[in-house]
Motif scaffolding. Structure first.
Motif, PDB file in Angstrom:
ATOM      1  N   GLY A 244     -13.906 -31.802 -32.693  1.00  0.00           N
ATOM      2  CA  GLY A 244     -14.031 -32.176 -31.299  1.00  0.00           C
ATOM      3  C   GLY A 244     -15.151 -31.448 -30.572  1.00  0.00           C
ATOM      4  N   TYR A 245     -15.536 -32.000 -29.437  1.00  0.00           N
ATOM      5  CA  TYR A 245     -16.594 -31.399 -28.627  1.00  0.00           C
ATOM      6  C   TYR A 245     -16.103 -30.223 -27.793  1.00  0.00           C
ATOM      7  CZ  TYR A 245     -19.403 -35.312 -30.082  1.00  0.00           C
ATOM      8  OH  TYR A 245     -20.075 -36.228 -30.845  1.00  0.00           O
ATOM      9  N   ILE A 246     -14.786 -30.066 -27.718  1.00  0.00           N
ATOM     10  CA  ILE A 246     -14.196 -28.920 -27.024  1.00  0.00           C
ATOM     11  C   ILE A 246     -13.079 -28.363 -27.895  1.00  0.00           C
ATOM     12  CG2 ILE A 246     -14.760 -29.753 -24.708  1.00  0.00           C
ATOM     13  CD1 ILE A 246     -11.794 -30.589 -24.431  1.00  0.00           C
ATOM     14  N   ASP A 247     -12.576 -27.214 -27.520  1.00  0.00           N
ATOM     15  CA  ASP A 247     -11.395 -26.667 -28.183  1.00  0.00           C
ATOM     16  C   ASP A 247     -10.295 -26.483 -27.143  1.00  0.00           C
ATOM     17  OD1 ASP A 247     -12.176 -24.373 -26.783  1.00  0.00           O
ATOM     18  OD2 ASP A 247     -12.954 -23.370 -28.560  1.00  0.00           O
ATOM     19  N   THR A 248      -9.139 -26.064 -27.593  1.00  0.00           N
ATOM     20  CA  THR A 248      -8.003 -25.925 -26.678  1.00  0.00           C
ATOM     21  C   THR A 248      -8.282 -24.882 -25.600  1.00  0.00           C
ATOM     22  OG1 THR A 248      -6.921 -24.376 -28.190  1.00  0.00           O
ATOM     23  CG2 THR A 248      -6.317 -26.691 -28.396  1.00  0.00           C
ATOM     24  N   ALA A 249      -9.010 -23.819 -25.953  1.00  0.00           N
ATOM     25  CA  ALA A 249      -9.330 -22.782 -24.967  1.00  0.00           C
ATOM     26  C   ALA A 249     -10.188 -23.359 -23.845  1.00  0.00           C
ATOM     27  CB  ALA A 249     -10.036 -21.611 -25.638  1.00  0.00           C
ATOM     28  N   TYR A 250     -11.176 -24.184 -24.189  1.00  0.00           N
ATOM     29  CA  TYR A 250     -12.016 -24.789 -23.151  1.00  0.00           C
ATOM     30  C   TYR A 250     -11.162 -25.661 -22.228  1.00  0.00           C
ATOM     31  CZ  TYR A 250     -15.477 -27.533 -20.694  1.00  0.00           C
ATOM     32  OH  TYR A 250     -16.204 -28.128 -19.696  1.00  0.00           O
ATOM     33  N   TYR A 251     -10.333 -26.506 -22.808  1.00  0.00           N
ATOM     34  CA  TYR A 251      -9.514 -27.420 -21.995  1.00  0.00           C
ATOM     35  C   TYR A 251      -8.568 -26.643 -21.076  1.00  0.00           C
ATOM     36  CZ  TYR A 251      -6.361 -31.144 -20.596  1.00  0.00           C
ATOM     37  OH  TYR A 251      -5.617 -32.026 -19.851  1.00  0.00           O
ATOM     38  N   ASN A 252      -7.905 -25.655 -21.630  1.00  0.00           N
ATOM     39  CA  ASN A 252      -6.917 -24.915 -20.841  1.00  0.00           C
ATOM     40  C   ASN A 252      -7.533 -23.902 -19.883  1.00  0.00           C
ATOM     41  OD1 ASN A 252      -4.579 -26.147 -21.936  1.00  0.00           O
ATOM     42  ND2 ASN A 252      -4.730 -24.842 -23.740  1.00  0.00           N
ATOM     43  N   ASP A 253      -8.546 -23.161 -20.334  1.00  0.00           N
ATOM     44  CA  ASP A 253      -9.051 -22.035 -19.563  1.00  0.00           C
ATOM     45  C   ASP A 253     -10.240 -22.359 -18.660  1.00  0.00           C
ATOM     46  OD1 ASP A 253      -7.088 -20.603 -20.897  1.00  0.00           O
ATOM     47  OD2 ASP A 253      -8.473 -19.892 -22.442  1.00  0.00           O
TER      48      ASP A 253
END
Length: 129
Positions: free
Chosen positions: A2-11
């Protein structure tokens, strides 16, 4: 990937909680970003793009993930169900107006506004000569 990870989405994006589906939604959203941009990101390493483009793609991916969360997931949106016209007994409902683009119903409007200034939505022919 993906172009983002969970940290990017959440934080960073601080999106609506996707629970256990977050990683799967990120993958589906990234695939949809590829579709919308006619796969221009697939030809090069993501890090090779200008930082502005990377930033907009990340935001667009996160916006699409959030769109999935609030609309029942990619399965619901990709099912192509059309509730713009239906009848139950004598009751009839019609959304009216011009028929909506089915593709647009699958994509968050924010995706288009975030990607528009990148030029990646251009679908015309590029003169190589």
């Amino acid at each position: 990937m993906g172009y983002i990870d969970t940290a990017y989405y959440n934080d960073e994006y601080k999106g609506v909680d996707a629970g256990d589906d977050l990683e799967r939604y990120i993958e589906r959203a990234s695939e949809l970003i590829d579709e919308v941009t006619n796969y221009v990101l697939n030809n090069r390493e993501f890090e090779e793009f200008a930082s502005f483009i990377q930033k907009q793609v990340k935001k667009a991916t996160a916006a699409q993930v959030e769109f999935y969360v609030v609309n029942g997931g990619p399965e619901q949106l990709d099912a192509g169900e059309d509730y713009s016209n239906f009848a139950i007994g004598s009751f009839q409902y019609s959304k009216g107006g011009a028929a909506e683009n089915e593709q647009a119903a699958r994509v968050s409007p924010k995706v288009f506004s975030l990607l528009a200034p990148t030029g990646m939505l251009y679908q015309g022919v590029i003169n190589g000569g």
